[in-house]
Design an enzyme around this catalytic site. Structure first.
Site, PDB file in Angstrom:
ATOM      1  N   ARG A  34      -3.108 -18.348  76.419  1.00 39.77           N
ATOM      2  CA  ARG A  34      -4.456 -18.412  77.091  1.00 39.77           C
ATOM      3  C   ARG A  34      -4.987 -16.983  77.307  1.00 39.77           C
ATOM      4  O   ARG A  34      -5.932 -16.690  76.923  1.00 39.77           O
ATOM      5  CB  ARG A  34      -4.578 -18.999  78.316  1.00 39.77           C
ATOM      6  N   LYS A 195       0.672 -43.434  76.555  1.00 38.20           N
ATOM      7  CA  LYS A 195      -0.264 -44.700  77.023  1.00 38.20           C
ATOM      8  C   LYS A 195      -1.705 -44.673  76.286  1.00 38.20           C
ATOM      9  O   LYS A 195      -2.421 -43.684  76.336  1.00 38.20           O
ATOM     10  CB  LYS A 195      -0.381 -44.361  78.659  1.00 38.20           C
ATOM     11  N   GLY A 353      -1.300 -30.522  75.111  1.00 41.91           N
ATOM     12  CA  GLY A 353      -0.155 -29.771  75.445  1.00 41.91           C
ATOM     13  C   GLY A 353       1.146 -30.256  74.749  1.00 41.91           C
ATOM     14  O   GLY A 353       1.954 -29.345  73.971  1.00 41.91           O
ATOM     15  N   GLY A 376      -7.346 -31.258  79.073  1.00 42.78           N
ATOM     16  CA  GLY A 376      -8.415 -32.105  79.430  1.00 42.78           C
ATOM     17  C   GLY A 376      -9.640 -31.800  78.614  1.00 42.78           C
ATOM     18  O   GLY A 376     -10.212 -32.847  78.373  1.00 42.78           O
TER      19      GLY A 376
HETATM   20  C1  3PG Z   1      -6.465 -26.478  82.300  1.00 44.83           C
HETATM   21  O1  3PG Z   1      -5.495 -26.105  82.640  1.00 44.83           O
HETATM   22  O2  3PG Z   1      -6.567 -27.579  81.602  1.00 44.83           O
HETATM   23  C2  3PG Z   1      -7.608 -26.072  82.853  1.00 44.83           C
HETATM   24  O3  3PG Z   1      -7.561 -24.623  83.328  1.00 44.83           O
HETATM   25  C3  3PG Z   1      -8.495 -26.869  83.442  1.00 44.83           C
HETATM   26  O4  3PG Z   1      -7.700 -27.142  84.948  1.00 44.83           O
HETATM   27  P1  3PG Z   1      -8.077 -28.285  85.935  1.00 44.83           P
HETATM   28  O5  3PG Z   1      -7.666 -29.420  85.202  1.00 44.83           O
HETATM   29  O6  3PG Z   1      -7.534 -27.791  87.187  1.00 44.83           O
HETATM   30  O7  3PG Z   1      -9.653 -28.228  86.005  1.00 44.83           O
END
Ligand code: 3PG
Length: 398
Positions: A34, A195, A353, A376
């Protein structure tokens, strides 16, 4: 707007949202991807003479200061990747930030503390955004992986300052557009993982947009059960078989072929190379066996499908790939994808991931078109959602 649309920036203060939420083990970051991703944006702005203030979150401190979640813990990692010293600033707004900006020379870089120490961040409080914005001349968002959050630093700031996409954000949006926004057909999606419940919205969105939906991992068991297959002791969400059937019906109507494995690798216990390991047809799974990977014939069939496709979007492994030999299908698929991409017949975008880890395990990370490190945010994008951080960049009022 991108950095290409910036005019003269010498001496100006750039507020740059980056994602420094690095995976940590025993107090040290285990992966600096990152930081590598945002390096071009930071150095480009610094080289042009801007004073660069990095704004980031780290963990989930819940609106309170936390001694273990300060961004000062990743200062050394950022310095290592950038190859230069940066100044840590233990606030995000107020007189300390003003004084620090006074000390920074043109082209210098400051790292603000964890923006989530203040409740106004997650509340997307306009007063909090304004207090931060007061220190900057313009805002750059280079954190796609945090763009699914409508927070002050990811969304709010774009309403207070001229807003620009950083180089990493620009590349990510371009790659994602090539994969699902405006893709070259036929398009295949590989959706795997444990899942169905965590990826329902993804499947529902993809079924109307791709020509081939390849389902793997534990999720495939729920779909197999929906087709009346006895999956034995396999991980299976029996309460979601009706939902799985509906997705398959929808696929029939939209001209999308759903691919489920017809041979599988099974064992009576989940362990590396267990004695009970065998490969069988999906209809021959015994009551005390569990499916842990898709079989070689199914993997070969998937490779044949991908040969006919121009675009692939991939999220989630096909089997329990952390444990041998249940990594076989995922590794084979990764290598096929890499080879087709290198031949120029496939545009391949992978994210999440486990998928990123699987590509690294197969040694092909650099051979796919684009690998997203977003978790996410990547999933929400696959769900077809408009990400607030991205939307705010196009609607900038600054
Ligand atoms: C992540 O690691 O996916 C992002 O930095 C977002 O983090 P968060 O899910 O705590 O908002």
């Amino acid at each position: 707007k991108t950095l290409d649309d910036l005019g003269e920036v010498t001496g100006k203060v750039a507020l740059v949202r980056v994602d420094l939420n690095l995976p940590m083990k025993d107090g040290s970051a285990t992966d600096l991807t990152r930081v590598e991703a945002v390096k071009p944006t930071i150095l480009e702005l610094a080289d042009k003479g801007a004073k660069v203030l990095l704004l980031a979150h780290f963990g989930r401190p819940g609106g309170k200061r936390s001694s273990v979640l300060s961004t000062s813990f990743v200062q050394g990692d950022v310095e290592e990747v950038l190859g230069k010293e940066i100044m840590f600033i233990p606030e995000v707004a107020g007189p300390v930030v003003d004084q620090s900006i006074g000390i920074l020379g043109n082209g210098d870089i400051g790292l603000l503390d964890n923006v989530r120490f203040w409740p106004g961040e997650e509340d997307n409080d306009p007063n909090f955004a304004q207090a931060i914005a007061a220190h900057g001349d313009f805002y750059v968002n280079d954190a796609f992986s945090a763009a699914h959050r409508a927070h002050a630093s990811t969304e709010g700031l774009a309403h207070h300052l001229p807003a620009f996409a950083g180089r990493a954000m620009e590349a990510e949006l371009k790659a994602l557009d090539a994969a699902l926004g405006n893709p070259e057909a036929p398009v295949a999606a590989v959706v795997g993982g444990a899942k169905v419940s965590t990826k329902l919205a993804v499947l529902e969105n993809l079924v109307g947009r791709v020509q081939h939906l390849i389902i793997g991992g534990g999720m495939a068991n729920t779909f197999l059960a929906a087709r009346g297959v006895d999956v034995g002791k396999s991980l299976c969400e029996h309460d979601l078989t009706d939902t799985a059937s509906k997705i398959m019906d929808e696929a029939d109507h939209t001209g999308c072929t759903v691919h489920l494995p017809y041979d599988v690798v099974v064992a009576r216990e989940f362990a590396a190379n267990p004695p009970s390991l065998r490969t069988c047809n999906v209809h021959e799974v015994a009551a005390d066996e569990m499916i842990l990977d898709i079989g070689p014939q199914a993997t070969e069939a998937l490779a044949d499908v991908l040969k006919t496709c121009r675009t692939l979007v991939w999220n989630g492994p096909l089997g329990a790939f952390e444990t041998e030999p249940f990594d076989a299908a995922t590794m084979t698929l990764a290598r096929h994808v890499a080879a087709l991409t290198q031949e120029g017949s496939l545009t391949s975008v992978a994210g999440g991931g486990d998928t990123v880890a699987a590509l690294a395990q197969a040694g092909v990370t650099g051979d796919v078109t684009y690998v997203s490190t977003a978790g996410g945010a990547f999933l929400e994008w696959m769900e077809g959602k408009q990400l607030p951080g991205v939307a705010a960049l196009s609607a900038d009022n600054g």
